[in-house]
Design an enzyme around this catalytic site. Structure first.
Site, PDB file in Angstrom:
ATOM      1  N   LYS A 170       0.860  -1.180   0.000  1.00  0.00           N
ATOM      2  CA  LYS A 170       0.000   0.000   0.000  1.00  0.00           C
ATOM      3  C   LYS A 170       0.894   1.227   0.000  1.00  0.00           C
ATOM      4  O   LYS A 170       2.060   1.147   0.396  1.00  0.00           O
ATOM      5  CB  LYS A 170      -0.858  -0.009   1.276  1.00  0.00           C
ATOM      6  CG  LYS A 170      -2.141   0.780   1.169  1.00  0.00           C
ATOM      7  CD  LYS A 170      -3.300  -0.063   0.702  1.00  0.00           C
ATOM      8  CE  LYS A 170      -4.556   0.764   0.577  1.00  0.00           C
ATOM      9  NZ  LYS A 170      -5.710  -0.058   0.208  1.00  0.00           N
TER      10      LYS A 170
ATOM     11  N   THR B 280     -16.788  -4.750  -6.412  1.00  0.00           N
ATOM     12  CA  THR B 280     -16.788  -4.720  -4.939  1.00  0.00           C
ATOM     13  C   THR B 280     -18.218  -4.867  -4.427  1.00  0.00           C
ATOM     14  O   THR B 280     -18.497  -5.679  -3.527  1.00  0.00           O
ATOM     15  CB  THR B 280     -16.156  -3.404  -4.409  1.00  0.00           C
ATOM     16  OG1 THR B 280     -14.837  -3.301  -4.934  1.00  0.00           O
ATOM     17  CG2 THR B 280     -16.099  -3.393  -2.894  1.00  0.00           C
TER      18      THR B 280
ATOM     19  N   GLY C 226     -21.625   1.706  -1.544  1.00  0.00           N
ATOM     20  CA  GLY C 226     -22.850   1.642  -0.738  1.00  0.00           C
ATOM     21  C   GLY C 226     -24.112   1.912  -1.546  1.00  0.00           C
ATOM     22  O   GLY C 226     -25.123   1.230  -1.398  1.00  0.00           O
TER      23      GLY C 226
ATOM     24  N   ASP D 203     -25.638   8.836   5.643  1.00  0.00           N
ATOM     25  CA  ASP D 203     -24.379   9.355   5.101  1.00  0.00           C
ATOM     26  C   ASP D 203     -24.137  10.704   5.777  1.00  0.00           C
ATOM     27  O   ASP D 203     -25.092  11.364   6.202  1.00  0.00           O
ATOM     28  CB  ASP D 203     -24.451   9.541   3.568  1.00  0.00           C
ATOM     29  CG  ASP D 203     -23.064   9.585   2.941  1.00  0.00           C
ATOM     30  OD1 ASP D 203     -22.662   8.600   2.287  1.00  0.00           O
ATOM     31  OD2 ASP D 203     -22.362  10.612   3.128  1.00  0.00           O
TER      32      ASP D 203
ATOM     33  N   MET E 238     -16.312   4.397   6.448  1.00  0.00           N
ATOM     34  CA  MET E 238     -14.939   4.434   6.958  1.00  0.00           C
ATOM     35  C   MET E 238     -14.559   3.149   7.680  1.00  0.00           C
ATOM     36  O   MET E 238     -15.441   2.389   8.104  1.00  0.00           O
ATOM     37  CB  MET E 238     -14.818   5.581   7.981  1.00  0.00           C
ATOM     38  CG  MET E 238     -15.064   6.948   7.421  1.00  0.00           C
ATOM     39  SD  MET E 238     -13.802   7.406   6.230  1.00  0.00           S
ATOM     40  CE  MET E 238     -12.395   7.664   7.329  1.00  0.00           C
TER      41      MET E 238
HETATM   42  P1  NAD Z   1     -16.710   6.612  -1.224  1.00  0.00           P
HETATM   43  O1  NAD Z   1     -15.711   7.617  -0.752  1.00  0.00           O
HETATM   44  O2  NAD Z   1     -17.256   6.706  -2.606  1.00  0.00           O
HETATM   45  O3  NAD Z   1     -17.976   6.594  -0.239  1.00  0.00           O
HETATM   46  C1  NAD Z   1     -17.915   6.654   1.144  1.00  0.00           C
HETATM   47  C2  NAD Z   1     -19.190   7.333   1.635  1.00  0.00           C
HETATM   48  O4  NAD Z   1     -19.243   7.240   3.061  1.00  0.00           O
HETATM   49  C3  NAD Z   1     -19.251   8.838   1.304  1.00  0.00           C
HETATM   50  O5  NAD Z   1     -20.487   9.131   0.692  1.00  0.00           O
HETATM   51  C4  NAD Z   1     -19.103   9.516   2.659  1.00  0.00           C
HETATM   52  O6  NAD Z   1     -19.805  10.743   2.736  1.00  0.00           O
HETATM   53  C5  NAD Z   1     -19.702   8.477   3.593  1.00  0.00           C
HETATM   54  N1  NAD Z   1     -19.266   8.565   4.986  1.00  0.00           N
HETATM   55  C6  NAD Z   1     -18.025   8.844   5.459  1.00  0.00           C
HETATM   56  N2  NAD Z   1     -18.028   8.778   6.802  1.00  0.00           N
HETATM   57  C7  NAD Z   1     -19.292   8.445   7.180  1.00  0.00           C
HETATM   58  C8  NAD Z   1     -19.925   8.211   8.426  1.00  0.00           C
HETATM   59  N3  NAD Z   1     -19.260   8.339   9.573  1.00  0.00           N
HETATM   60  N4  NAD Z   1     -21.234   7.890   8.441  1.00  0.00           N
HETATM   61  C9  NAD Z   1     -21.914   7.765   7.277  1.00  0.00           C
HETATM   62  N5  NAD Z   1     -21.375   7.968   6.073  1.00  0.00           N
HETATM   63  C10 NAD Z   1     -20.081   8.319   6.017  1.00  0.00           C
HETATM   64  O7  NAD Z   1     -16.033   5.194  -0.981  1.00  0.00           O
HETATM   65  P2  NAD Z   1     -16.385   3.801  -1.665  1.00  0.00           P
HETATM   66  O8  NAD Z   1     -15.516   3.587  -2.841  1.00  0.00           O
HETATM   67  O9  NAD Z   1     -17.871   3.661  -1.778  1.00  0.00           O
HETATM   68  O10 NAD Z   1     -15.849   2.791  -0.540  1.00  0.00           O
HETATM   69  C11 NAD Z   1     -16.573   2.599   0.655  1.00  0.00           C
HETATM   70  C12 NAD Z   1     -15.727   1.770   1.603  1.00  0.00           C
HETATM   71  O11 NAD Z   1     -15.415   0.506   0.993  1.00  0.00           O
HETATM   72  C13 NAD Z   1     -14.371   2.400   1.958  1.00  0.00           C
HETATM   73  O12 NAD Z   1     -14.037   2.060   3.278  1.00  0.00           O
HETATM   74  C14 NAD Z   1     -13.415   1.724   0.991  1.00  0.00           C
HETATM   75  O13 NAD Z   1     -12.085   1.696   1.511  1.00  0.00           O
HETATM   76  C15 NAD Z   1     -14.002   0.334   0.917  1.00  0.00           C
HETATM   77  N6  NAD Z   1     -13.658  -0.372  -0.317  1.00  0.00           N
HETATM   78  C16 NAD Z   1     -13.948   0.187  -1.514  1.00  0.00           C
HETATM   79  C17 NAD Z   1     -13.612  -0.494  -2.689  1.00  0.00           C
HETATM   80  C18 NAD Z   1     -13.917   0.083  -4.053  1.00  0.00           C
HETATM   81  O14 NAD Z   1     -13.720  -0.637  -5.043  1.00  0.00           O
HETATM   82  N7  NAD Z   1     -14.405   1.317  -4.161  1.00  0.00           N
HETATM   83  C19 NAD Z   1     -12.987  -1.750  -2.622  1.00  0.00           C
HETATM   84  C20 NAD Z   1     -12.735  -2.310  -1.366  1.00  0.00           C
HETATM   85  C21 NAD Z   1     -13.071  -1.599  -0.221  1.00  0.00           C
END
Ligand code: NAD
Length: 376
Positions: free
Chosen positions: A87, A157, A192, A210, A251
Site C-alpha cells: 500500500k 466490490t 454503498g 451518510d 470508513m
Molecule cells: P466513497 O468515498 O465513494 O464513499 C464513502 C461514503 O461514506 C461517502 O459518501 C461519505 O460521505 C460516507 N461517509 C463517510 N463517513 C461516514 C460516516 N461516519 N457515516 C456515514 N457515512 C459516512 O467510498 P467507496 O468507494 O464507496 O468505498 C466505501 C468503503 O469501501 C471504503 O471504506 C473503501 O475503503 C471500501 N472499499 C472500496 C472499494 C472500491 O472498489 N471502491 C474496494 C474495497 C473496499
C-alpha cells in the site's frame, strides 16, 4: 548521543515489524511526500492502492500504510490472486494539494521498485491521478477502460458484498434471498449506493445514512420508485436500527466497544476496509451472537478485478471469481462454528495456511521468471 541514535534506529525497525520494505518518497519540487509499504511478497509482487490524506504527522502516515499493507496480504491470500500485500500513502489534502507533477513524481518512485509494487486508486485518489502516474511507470492498475485498464472497481466490490450477503442469509435463515429482510447501510458512496439500490430492487427494506446531505438526496432521486422501503436515519442512529444486517460501507474502524453495544442486528457484512477498531472487537461481536463477515474477504471484488488485469481485463472472468466469495464465506462461517472461534480467527488461520503452502512449494530458480530486459 551515539546511544540515542542507536535507540531511534531500533524503534523504526520495531515499528515496521514483519514488513519487507518501506520506501520514503521525497520530491520537494513536485510537493510529494509519500510512503510505500511492502508487507509480504510470498504470493507475488505487492499490490495495493495509494491513499492521499492530510495526515497530522509522518508517524500517523506510517502507521496507516503499515496497517493497510498488512491487510492487503490477507486480502490477496484469501482471494487467491498471485499478489502480495502493499500500500502507499501520500501526505497531503486531496482537495487542494494534488498536481499532475506530484503523481508523475510518485509514478517514478513506483517504477524504481521494478515491479515489486503495483498500485492504483484508494481513498483521496482518482483514476485521473493515475493517468499521470502511468506516464512514468507500467506498474499501475485500475486505469479507466479508455486507457487500457479495467475501470471502476466499485462495481465488482458491490457485487462481492451482495454474494457475501446471500451467503450470510443462507447460513442464518436457510435461504439466500435478499427480499423480506431489513438492512442498515452506512455510507452511500460508490459502493454503498450500488448495494442499497440492488437490495431495494430485490424487495428488501433499507435504512441508510451518510454524513453528506447531497449524497443522500442524489440517492433518494435514484431510489425514487422504492421510496416506501427506504428510511434515512442519522449517522448515529444507524447503529441502533433493529435490522437483520448492519452494513458498514463508509470508513474503517467503525466497530468498537461502544458501537457494538448499540448494534441490534444478526450479522455485519460491509465493504469498508478494517472495520474493526481492534481485532479483539471480533470477540465482542461473537459474544453478542452477531455473525461477522471479515471485511478483507467480502470486499475483495475490486482487488479481483485489478489483479485480473495481468491477463487482460475480462469482466466475465472477474464476475466468476467474485462469485466465489459466496462459497468462501459460507465455508468460513461453518469452520468458525465447528471450531467455536470467531470468523476473524478462522479467516486469519486460513490465510496463514495459504502463505505457508506457498513457502513450502518448490520455488526453484527459473530464468524465464526474470523480467525480459534482464535476460542477456
Ligand atoms: P466513497 O468515498 O465513494 O464513499 C464513502 C461514503 O461514506 C461517502 O459518501 C461519505 O460521505 C460516507 N461517509 C463517510 N463517513 C461516514 C460516516 N461516519 N457515516 C456515514 N457515512 C459516512 O467510498 P467507496 O468507494 O464507496 O468505498 C466505501 C468503503 O469501501 C471504503 O471504506 C473503501 O475503503 C471500501 N472499499 C472500496 C472499494 C472500491 O472498489 N471502491 C474496494 C474495497 C473496499
Amino acid at each position: 548521543m551515539k546511544q540515542l541514535e542507536h535507540l531511534q534506529e531500533v524503534d523504526v525497525f520495531q515499528k515496521i515489524g514483519g514488513h519487507e520494505q518501506v520506501v520514503f518518497c521525497n520530491d520537494p519540487k513536485a510537493g510529494l511526500r509519500a510512503i510505500i509499504a511492502i508487507h509480504n511478497t510470498t504470493l507475488g509482487p505487492a499490490l495495493g492502492g495509494t491513499r492521499m490524506y492530510p495526515y497530522s504527522s509522518v508517524d500517523a502516515a506510517l502507521d496507516d500504510v503499515l496497517r493497510l499493507s498488512e491487510g492487503m496480504t490477507a486480502k490477496c491470500a484469501m482471494s487467491d490472486v498471485d499478489f502480495g500485500g502493499g500500500k502507499a500513502v501520500i501526505i497531503g489534502d486531496p482537495k487542494k494539494d494534488k498536481t499532475p507533477a506530484m503523481f508523475r513524481a510518485f509514478g517514478q518512485f513506483v517504477d524504481s521498485l521494478n515491479g515489486r509494487f503495483y498500485t492504483g486508486t484508494d481513498m483521496g485518489t482518482t483514476m485521473n491521478d493515475f493517468i499521470d502516474a502511468a506516464k512514468e511507470t507500467n506498474f499501475i492498475n485500475g486505469l479507466p477502460e479508455a486507457f487500457g485498464g479495467s475501470g471502476d472497481t466499485s462495481i465488482p466490490t458491490a457485487q462481492g458484498i451482495i454474494y457475501a450477503l446471500k451467503a450470510t442469509n443462507q447460513f442464518l435463515f436457510q435461504t439466500s434471498a435478499l427480499e423480506g429482510k431489513v438492512y442498515a447501510l452506512q455510507g452511500l458512496g460508490k459502493v454503498g449506493r450500488k448495494i442499497a439500490l440492488h437490495l431495494l430492487e430485490a424487495g428488501a427494506e433499507v435504512y441508510v445514512t451518510d454524513i453528506n446531505e447531497s449524497v443522500i438526496s442524489e440517492f433518494l432521486e435514484e431510489a425514487n420508485t422504492f421510496q416506501s422501503a427506504v428510511h434515512v436515519v442519522s449517522p448515529l442512529e444507524i447503529y441502533q436500527v433493529n435490522a437483520d444486517v448492519f452494513m458498514p460501507c463508509a470508513m474503517g474502524g467503525v466497530m468498537n466497544e461502544s458501537t457494538i453495544q448499540m448494534l441490534n442486528v444478526k450479522a455485519v457484512v460491509g465493504s469498508a476496509n478494517n472495520q474493526l477498531a481492534h481485532e479483539t472487537d471480533a470477540e465482542l461481536l461473537y459474544e453478542k451472537g452477531i455473525l461477522y463477515a471479515p471485511d478483507y474477504i467480502v470486499n475483495a471484488g475490486g482487488l479481483i478485478q485489478v489483479a485480473d488485469e495481468q491477463y487482460g481485463a475480462n469482466k466475465k472472468r472477474v464476475l466468476q471469481k467474485t462469485k466465489s466469495i459466496y462459497q468462501m464465506i459460507l465455508q468460513l462461517y461453518a469452520e468458525a462454528q465447528a471450531n467455536r472461534i470467531t470468523t476473524v480467527e478462522a479467516a486469519n488461520r486460513k490465510y496463514a495456511r495459504r502463505l505457508e503452502e506457498q513457502r513450502n512449494r518448490n520455488n526453484f530458480y527459473s530464468r524465464n521468471r526474470r523480467p525480459k530486459w534482464d535476460i542477456n
